[in-house]
Write a protein that holds these residues in place. Structure first.
Motif, mmCIF file in Angstrom:
data_model
loop_
_atom_site.group_PDB
_atom_site.id
_atom_site.type_symbol
_atom_site.label_atom_id
_atom_site.label_comp_id
_atom_site.label_asym_id
_atom_site.label_seq_id
_atom_site.Cartn_x
_atom_site.Cartn_y
_atom_site.Cartn_z
ATOM 1 N N ILE A 154 10.189 -6.358 -1.113
ATOM 2 C CA ILE A 154 8.956 -5.787 -1.650
ATOM 3 C C ILE A 154 8.360 -4.833 -0.613
ATOM 4 O O ILE A 154 8.138 -5.198 0.529
ATOM 5 C CB ILE A 154 7.944 -6.893 -2.007
ATOM 6 N N MET A 155 8.104 -3.598 -1.055
ATOM 7 C CA MET A 155 7.592 -2.567 -0.157
ATOM 8 C C MET A 155 6.128 -2.238 -0.433
ATOM 9 O O MET A 155 5.457 -1.623 0.394
ATOM 10 C CB MET A 155 8.447 -1.307 -0.285
ATOM 11 N N GLY A 156 5.654 -2.639 -1.608
ATOM 12 C CA GLY A 156 4.270 -2.378 -1.953
ATOM 13 C C GLY A 156 3.867 -3.168 -3.183
ATOM 14 O O GLY A 156 4.728 -3.629 -3.940
ATOM 15 N N VAL A 157 2.563 -3.341 -3.360
ATOM 16 C CA VAL A 157 2.070 -4.113 -4.507
ATOM 17 C C VAL A 157 0.812 -3.469 -5.084
ATOM 18 O O VAL A 157 0.032 -2.833 -4.369
ATOM 19 C CB VAL A 157 1.738 -5.576 -4.133
ATOM 20 N N ALA A 158 0.641 -3.643 -6.389
ATOM 21 C CA ALA A 158 -0.629 -3.368 -7.054
ATOM 22 C C ALA A 158 -0.949 -4.630 -7.841
ATOM 23 O O ALA A 158 -0.331 -4.905 -8.867
ATOM 24 C CB ALA A 158 -0.525 -2.158 -7.973
ATOM 25 N N ILE A 159 -1.866 -5.431 -7.301
ATOM 26 C CA ILE A 159 -2.296 -6.648 -7.986
ATOM 27 C C ILE A 159 -3.405 -6.253 -8.951
ATOM 28 O O ILE A 159 -4.522 -5.936 -8.540
ATOM 29 C CB ILE A 159 -2.798 -7.716 -6.989
ATOM 30 N N ASN A 160 -3.070 -6.243 -10.228
ATOM 31 C CA ASN A 160 -3.993 -5.750 -11.250
ATOM 32 C C ASN A 160 -4.562 -6.900 -12.070
ATOM 33 O O ASN A 160 -3.909 -7.925 -12.260
ATOM 34 C CB ASN A 160 -3.268 -4.766 -12.172
ATOM 35 N N SER A 199 6.810 1.059 5.429
ATOM 36 C CA SER A 199 7.137 1.861 4.235
ATOM 37 C C SER A 199 6.026 2.851 3.904
ATOM 38 O O SER A 199 5.911 3.309 2.765
ATOM 39 C CB SER A 199 7.374 0.935 3.038
ATOM 40 N N GLN A 200 5.210 3.176 4.896
ATOM 41 C CA GLN A 200 4.099 4.096 4.678
ATOM 42 C C GLN A 200 4.617 5.522 4.477
ATOM 43 O O GLN A 200 5.728 5.869 4.873
ATOM 44 C CB GLN A 200 3.156 4.068 5.894
ATOM 45 N N ASN A 201 3.770 6.345 3.857
ATOM 46 C CA ASN A 201 4.028 7.787 3.701
ATOM 47 C C ASN A 201 5.253 8.113 2.862
ATOM 48 O O ASN A 201 5.902 9.147 3.067
ATOM 49 C CB ASN A 201 4.149 8.453 5.087
ATOM 50 N N LEU A 202 5.563 7.247 1.920
ATOM 51 C CA LEU A 202 6.659 7.510 0.986
ATOM 52 C C LEU A 202 6.141 7.711 -0.440
ATOM 53 O O LEU A 202 6.919 7.810 -1.377
ATOM 54 C CB LEU A 202 7.670 6.351 1.004
ATOM 55 N N GLY A 203 4.825 7.744 -0.590
ATOM 56 C CA GLY A 203 4.244 7.938 -1.908
ATOM 57 C C GLY A 203 4.241 6.684 -2.773
ATOM 58 O O GLY A 203 4.001 6.756 -3.982
ATOM 59 N N ILE A 204 4.465 5.524 -2.152
ATOM 60 C CA ILE A 204 4.574 4.281 -2.923
ATOM 61 C C ILE A 204 3.242 3.912 -3.570
ATOM 62 O O ILE A 204 3.191 3.574 -4.757
ATOM 63 C CB ILE A 204 5.074 3.131 -2.020
ATOM 64 N N ALA A 205 2.165 3.958 -2.805
ATOM 65 C CA ALA A 205 0.858 3.564 -3.343
ATOM 66 C C ALA A 205 0.447 4.472 -4.500
ATOM 67 O O ALA A 205 -0.088 4.006 -5.514
ATOM 68 C CB ALA A 205 -0.205 3.597 -2.239
ATOM 69 N N THR A 206 0.712 5.755 -4.363
ATOM 70 C CA THR A 206 0.384 6.702 -5.438
ATOM 71 C C THR A 206 1.170 6.368 -6.698
ATOM 72 O O THR A 206 0.618 6.377 -7.814
ATOM 73 C CB THR A 206 0.683 8.145 -4.995
ATOM 74 N N VAL A 219 -0.332 3.304 -8.403
ATOM 75 C CA VAL A 219 -1.564 3.596 -9.146
ATOM 76 C C VAL A 219 -1.239 4.307 -10.457
ATOM 77 O O VAL A 219 -1.794 3.978 -11.515
ATOM 78 C CB VAL A 219 -2.533 4.450 -8.296
ATOM 79 N N LYS A 220 -0.333 5.270 -10.410
ATOM 80 C CA LYS A 220 0.041 5.996 -11.627
ATOM 81 C C LYS A 220 0.639 5.060 -12.674
ATOM 82 O O LYS A 220 0.298 5.134 -13.869
ATOM 83 C CB LYS A 220 1.041 7.102 -11.290
ATOM 84 N N GLU A 221 1.533 4.179 -12.236
ATOM 85 C CA GLU A 221 2.159 3.242 -13.182
ATOM 86 C C GLU A 221 1.144 2.223 -13.694
ATOM 87 O O GLU A 221 1.209 1.792 -14.855
ATOM 88 C CB GLU A 221 3.347 2.535 -12.517
ATOM 89 N N SER A 222 0.210 1.832 -12.845
ATOM 90 C CA SER A 222 -0.851 0.910 -13.281
ATOM 91 C C SER A 222 -1.706 1.567 -14.355
ATOM 92 O O SER A 222 -2.108 0.930 -15.340
ATOM 93 C CB SER A 222 -1.725 0.509 -12.090
ATOM 94 N N LYS A 223 -1.975 2.861 -14.168
ATOM 95 C CA LYS A 223 -2.748 3.603 -15.178
ATOM 96 C C LYS A 223 -2.012 3.591 -16.520
ATOM 97 O O LYS A 223 -2.629 3.419 -17.582
ATOM 98 C CB LYS A 223 -2.966 5.037 -14.714
ATOM 99 N N ASN A 224 -0.694 3.759 -16.473
ATOM 100 C CA ASN A 224 0.094 3.756 -17.714
ATOM 101 C C ASN A 224 0.014 2.398 -18.412
ATOM 102 O O ASN A 224 -0.083 2.331 -19.642
ATOM 103 C CB ASN A 224 1.554 4.104 -17.407
#
Length: 255
Positions: free
Chosen positions: A106-112, A172-179, A182-187
């Protein structure tokens, strides 16, 4: 040899050195961009399964909570109440994780989560019951923050889709993961019929992502303005984190 010739030779050498450095810098930038693009293709954004839950909790303990500005300010590294809250949000089925295709890490998470008007009261009750003073302060702040924008009344909605926790592993910073998260969470939010997407950006970097995605900032609370009973700031957060910004994105049909 004339002075003019010496000057021209020195100029030529300097130009060659500058040109060589320019080529090297350009090559490095190209390689970084190429590597970033390559890494993006090896990262998948997926909903976590039950088999991922333990790894998500480990990620939150190691990567997110110790680095989240409010928790870090009060020395909170992990606790069962925060972990239970994360598990509860995972069970709602709206969260996302960024995984490496090659390793499965796991490289990043969005807990929604889906939030309702009474959630702040529930957090206040939990805060009242905890023994740790610093954890109580954080939970009370979260309850305050939940109420402060008055989103439910202002936008005439009963439920809001909230990205409660957004984090990326340090390596894993600066790879656009967080962006991407957020985009997929919006979808997901839009597909589930939510009209409002909310992000409470406690971090400068999260706020920067929200700005990049043209989210609307509806409230800002400087950390030094949130005071305890003795009129002292509860949080002493180092720069670049100066406060919390609440962002929203309007999605469509009301829920």
């Amino acid at each position: 040899m004339s002075v003019k010739t010496i000057i021209m030779q020195n100029f030529s050498k300097s130009f060659q050195l500058i040109f060589s450095r320019s080529l090297i810098t350009s090559a490095i930038r190209t390689a970084v961009k190429s590597n970033k693009k390559k890494n993006q293709h090896t990262i998948v954004i997926v909903p976590p399964t039950h088999n991922d839950y333990n790894d998500v909790l480990k990620f939150m303990k190691k990567e997110y909570i110790p680095n989240e500005p409010t928790c870090k300010s009060l020395g909170i590294t992990s606790c069962s109440i925060l972990m239970d809250r994360i598990l509860l949000n995972l069970s709602q089925g709206y969260s996302l994780i960024a995984k490496c295709k090659n390793t499965g890490n796991i490289m990043g998470v969005a807990i929604n989560e889906k939030t309702s008007p009474w959630d702040a009261d529930l957090v206040d009750k939990i805060a009242h019951s905890v023994q740790c003073p610093n954890l109580r302060k954080v939970l009370r702040f979260y309850a305050f923050l939940e109420r402060a924008p008055n989103i439910f009344d202002k936008y005439k909605v009963h439920e809001v889709f909230e990205i409660a926790n957004l984090g990326v592993a340090e390596n894993s910073q600066n790879l656009g993961i967080a962006t991407r998260l957020v985009k997929e969470s919006k979808n997901i939010a839009a597909s589930k019929g939510f009209s409002i997407l909310r992000v409470d950006a406690t971090s400068f970097y999260t706020a920067r992502i929200c700005e990049k995605l043209n989210m609307e900032s509806i409230l800002e609370i400087p950390y030094d303005s949130y005071l305890d009973a003795d009129r002292q700031p509860v949080f002493k957060v180092p720069k670049p984190h100066t406060g919390v910004k609440v962002y929203i994105m309007k999605l469509g049909a009301k829920k």
